[in-house]
Motif scaffolding. Sequence first.
Motif, mmCIF file in Angstrom:
data_model
loop_
_atom_site.group_PDB
_atom_site.id
_atom_site.type_symbol
_atom_site.label_atom_id
_atom_site.label_comp_id
_atom_site.label_asym_id
_atom_site.label_seq_id
_atom_site.Cartn_x
_atom_site.Cartn_y
_atom_site.Cartn_z
ATOM 1 N N UNK A 144 20.368 -16.988 -35.986
ATOM 2 C CA UNK A 144 21.507 -16.572 -35.166
ATOM 3 C C UNK A 144 21.285 -15.202 -34.542
ATOM 4 N N UNK A 189 15.380 0.398 -35.177
ATOM 5 C CA UNK A 189 16.813 0.300 -35.379
ATOM 6 C C UNK A 189 17.187 -1.135 -35.723
ATOM 7 N N UNK A 224 23.456 -21.008 -30.609
ATOM 8 C CA UNK A 224 24.498 -19.996 -30.389
ATOM 9 C C UNK A 224 24.335 -19.404 -28.992
ATOM 10 N N UNK A 225 25.403 -19.174 -28.321
ATOM 11 C CA UNK A 225 25.287 -18.591 -26.983
ATOM 12 C C UNK A 225 24.820 -17.136 -27.075
ATOM 13 N N UNK A 226 24.395 -16.665 -25.961
ATOM 14 C CA UNK A 226 23.934 -15.287 -25.884
ATOM 15 C C UNK A 226 25.154 -14.391 -25.873
ATOM 16 N N UNK A 227 25.520 -13.861 -27.034
ATOM 17 C CA UNK A 227 26.835 -13.236 -27.115
ATOM 18 C C UNK A 227 26.887 -11.865 -26.476
ATOM 19 N N UNK A 242 17.288 7.020 -26.416
ATOM 20 C CA UNK A 242 15.925 7.174 -25.898
ATOM 21 C C UNK A 242 15.733 6.341 -24.636
ATOM 22 N N UNK A 287 20.516 -11.330 -30.142
ATOM 23 C CA UNK A 287 21.774 -11.845 -29.604
ATOM 24 C C UNK A 287 22.936 -11.015 -30.091
ATOM 25 N N UNK A 303 9.901 1.636 -29.508
ATOM 26 C CA UNK A 303 9.801 1.709 -30.958
ATOM 27 C C UNK A 303 11.134 2.068 -31.606
ATOM 28 N N UNK A 304 11.913 2.906 -30.928
ATOM 29 C CA UNK A 304 13.210 3.286 -31.498
ATOM 30 C C UNK A 304 14.096 2.059 -31.650
ATOM 31 N N UNK A 305 14.121 1.253 -30.600
ATOM 32 C CA UNK A 305 14.963 0.070 -30.626
ATOM 33 C C UNK A 305 14.554 -0.880 -31.739
ATOM 34 N N UNK A 311 27.066 -4.505 -26.761
ATOM 35 C CA UNK A 311 26.678 -3.809 -27.987
ATOM 36 C C UNK A 311 25.419 -2.996 -27.692
ATOM 37 N N UNK A 312 24.896 -2.361 -28.717
ATOM 38 C CA UNK A 312 23.770 -1.449 -28.454
ATOM 39 C C UNK A 312 22.551 -2.180 -27.916
ATOM 40 N N UNK A 313 22.359 -3.419 -28.328
ATOM 41 C CA UNK A 313 21.185 -4.162 -27.828
ATOM 42 C C UNK A 313 21.375 -4.462 -26.356
ATOM 43 N N UNK A 349 25.434 6.664 -30.403
ATOM 44 C CA UNK A 349 25.031 6.895 -31.779
ATOM 45 C C UNK A 349 23.727 6.216 -32.128
ATOM 46 N N UNK A 350 23.294 5.324 -31.271
ATOM 47 C CA UNK A 350 22.085 4.583 -31.605
ATOM 48 C C UNK A 350 20.868 5.226 -30.952
ATOM 49 N N UNK A 351 19.873 5.598 -31.727
ATOM 50 C CA UNK A 351 18.708 6.270 -31.147
ATOM 51 C C UNK A 351 18.011 5.430 -30.077
ATOM 52 N N UNK A 352 18.008 4.115 -30.269
ATOM 53 C CA UNK A 352 17.363 3.262 -29.272
ATOM 54 C C UNK A 352 17.984 3.420 -27.904
ATOM 55 N N UNK A 385 9.577 6.435 -25.013
ATOM 56 C CA UNK A 385 10.233 5.310 -25.671
ATOM 57 C C UNK A 385 9.408 4.029 -25.553
#
Lengths: 458, 571
Positions: A115, A81, B1-4, B85, A123, A76-78, B43-45, B79-82, B393
């Motif tokens: 995108x 966000x 778009x490619x998976x960046x 967690x 992505x 859920x956090x993700x 990146x955070x993801x 810095x990202x809560x996701x 989470x």
Amino acid sequence: MISQFFILSSKGDPLIYKDFRGDSGGRDVAELFYRKLTGLPGDESPVVMHHEGRHFIHIRHSGLYLVVTTSENVSPFGLLELLSRLATLLGDYCGSLGEGTISRNVALVYELLDEVLDYGYVQTTSTEMLRNFIQTEAVVSKPFSLFDLSSVGLFGAETQQSKVAPSSAASRPVLSSRSDQSQKNEVFLDVVERLSVLIASNGSLLKVDVQGEIRLKSFLPSGSEMRIGLTEEFCVGKSELRVSLFPGYGPGIRVDEVSFHSFVNLDEFESHRILRLQPPQGELTVMRYQLSDDLPSPLPFRLFPSVQWDRGSGRLQVYLKLRCDLPLKSQALNVRLHLPLPRGVISLSQELSSPEQKAELAEGALRWDLPRVQGGSQLSGLFQMDVPRPPGPPSHGLSTSAPPLGLGPASLSFELPRHTCSGLQVRFLRLAFRPCGNANPHKWVRHLSHSDAYVIRI
Amino acid sequence: MPYLGSEDVVKELKKALCNPHIQADRLRYRNVIQRVIRMSKLDQWGQAEVLNFLLRYQPRSEEELFDILNLLDSFLKSGSPGVVMGATKLFLILAKKFPHVQTDVLVRVKGPLLAACSSESRELCFVALCHVRQILHSLPGHFSSHYKKFFCSYSEPHYIKLQKVEVLCELVNDENVQQVLEELRGYCTDVSADFAQAAIFAIGSIARTYTDQCVQILTELLGLRQEHITTVVVQTFRDLVWLCPQCTEAVCQALPGCEENIQDSEGKQALIWLLGVHGERIPNAPYVLEDFVENVKSETFPAVKMELLTALLRLFLSRPAECQDMLGRLLYYCIEEEKDMAVRDRGLFYYRLLLVGIDEVKRILCSPKSDPTLGLLEDPAERPVNSWASDFNTLVPVYGKSRWATISKCHGAERCGPELPKTSSFAASGPLIPEENKERVQEVPDSGTLMLVPNLQLTADYFEKTWLSLKVAHQQVLPWQGEFHPDTLQMALQVVNIQTIAMSRAGARPWKAYLSAQDDTGCLFLTELLWKPENSEMQISVKQNETRTETLKSFISVLETVIGTIEEIKS
């Protein structure tokens, strides 16, 4: 992962609908969501809802519902966000987020979504990266004019009262048409603090909590480096006591915890309290900090209530004196005092100390509006009400002089422009970037504190 | 778009986790992990995804485990809560056997969680509060010094306030109880009745530990004489008296006068119960009950009438002189005029009980008046961190455990399919089969061309007729040692869609069972199992309504497998 994403207006009309995986439902899912949301019993949370194997997760942002559905047990956090990042992103690209801008820029929004998410997987959400792929230009409702700058407001803080007009300067798309280069060189830096306070009835301070953020919105070409200088006395944590460079100027400015955005280069932070970064275009939270229990400056407001209650006749008299302890030059805007009253109060008579104030009864509470309070000033209001006598014989448990149960606590909400409660200031904002065009970049550094939870017990 | 952001990373990681050569070589493996974690473009993801993938990996040694933890340490400061967690969850799961590491991680995540709890985004705040509650179940003292962060402000939405109240009553301890109670008392007079009632119930649950202070606050609330408050306070009192008998005296003193402010069924029941059980300590108890008796005709809730009958009878035992007359009236009304059958029966029951004699009534009705042990049962002991680490989470804490159970139940029913026992080596060997593929693998039927129809309905009569009209198509003897458990067999047969029509009871000798099944072409298989303990063998006779040797063979093999499996389990 994410099955669908949609945006609903505050009335529940679907503005944007996108299905990423084609694995569930159809367009009526949006309608279903709104029906579930409005039909929810009061004690259940609407944040995450479930319907036939599908989870709805949403945030509310500027009056819109941004919703994703998923059939998996995700983080859920993700997701939250991601949703708030999407909101920022849409704001960056469309100027500001709102029903109007979204419906004017439907094509652009769909392009962005295409995108950002592929088959329900994220992505990238970087404005910079996305810029290479987005072709559509934002449609802005009214042409931008520099005259609007007179009422520059804040782009970031979601203050309760948006009477400080949302700045049209900050709310324009990052990628405005490539022709008007002259407007592009601007950067906004905001220090926004949210204050929550609890004061006991004897005036002693029970809790202070400051949540601060330094936010940046840059219209500069990306890759240009900037340096942000913070107050030199700034120190982090309880143990670190930084010796003030100017002895005698009081203790340093201290916060409990700090977190920085990953773009920030902290090489000069230890020595000179300078943050270096190369911000991408768009909005960015440079730094977040928290401070509790130990405020260097005096609290902005003190409330001196006196309550008289004649139990026999049911007459309740509340005299409120509000003192503003800000420096003389500062002022507080949009101050609103909310005082819950005992049940059944109907009539109200008032004597206010100045004509621009207003007080009324709303939903079993007294609401006292003070549009502007100058630092060092003192305002007062005298309110008289009739409280219906509780049926039956007077109860033995209570002494007659005690205020009736159900009165208070008073909560204040306000904005303090050009003031930070922690004392943190931005000393300077320097750009390494040399503009090739004609104009120097405009730099706007703004400070603001606001609160919607400033509670004083009576 | 490619998976960046993430594709290379995930590929790299998959490679590392699937390739035994890399894993065998500790250095090389460590390098890959390191490279993945440090990938500059992450990146955070991407980070969240990496953390998710690492969840499936089981380190071979302690050393390796701590290696990973060290490498990932920076993610806890993100810095990202996701990401924070996600990292917390991974740490909790990896450090399954190291409680001190888990506690340490939970201490470190305190800051980010608290920040999220006071975040401007209500949704984030709510989710964080749910997780705080989850942690509090295992570490009750974890947030106690931060109790002020969980005070509500009037502008917050309802669902956040309710969560905060729950958190407050879970983190209460000797040091903060005074402040927390003072805050909660403020909520009890809130404009919203729901919130006020939630606050009162919260005080009630704190009262189990800090009885005196709470009872005093609750008593003061009665002075407000407001319906929605009084009814909840009285209900709280009822539960409290049952769990903490020491507060009975105070409660009994507070009760007089309440009856005027209670209108709803729940509140009335609670009040009547209290008057009945502790009536001998409340001077005006009979008179209050008398009011109820007089108005019983207009009473709309049958539950209240039932409660009234019991309470009055109890009170009659302790104060017979004052109650006899109205008890007679009430019984008369209930037996002669009441239309609700349950109430009437209860009335008749008590009437007959009274006929038996007063001693008998006493013996039956005077049960214990409190049961402090129930309190221990109600709030279970601290749950170990490992019991919820895998739910951290995810949506489970957000929905709450019980709601999640109902959700996943109806979710599971939709995708029904034979549940094979999970191969436990899956995580260790680390093949990252996507979820969808696994299911498809499982759905392949394992009984060849034979498809037996589930839920075949066959009456015993029909079975008997058919059985007698057919000839035995196949007969076979299987070895069978020892005792028999018919239930196990029946359940096992159920799984492969063979219905049991009839069977002898356990222990009967010889033991017999009749089974039936039907395949998708409509062919019936009728079976008799005959177990003769003296020869230690099982005789199977199968009859078929259409002669088809192919399907018959596969049916027999299914049957053999089932019986063979049970034989194995037994031994």
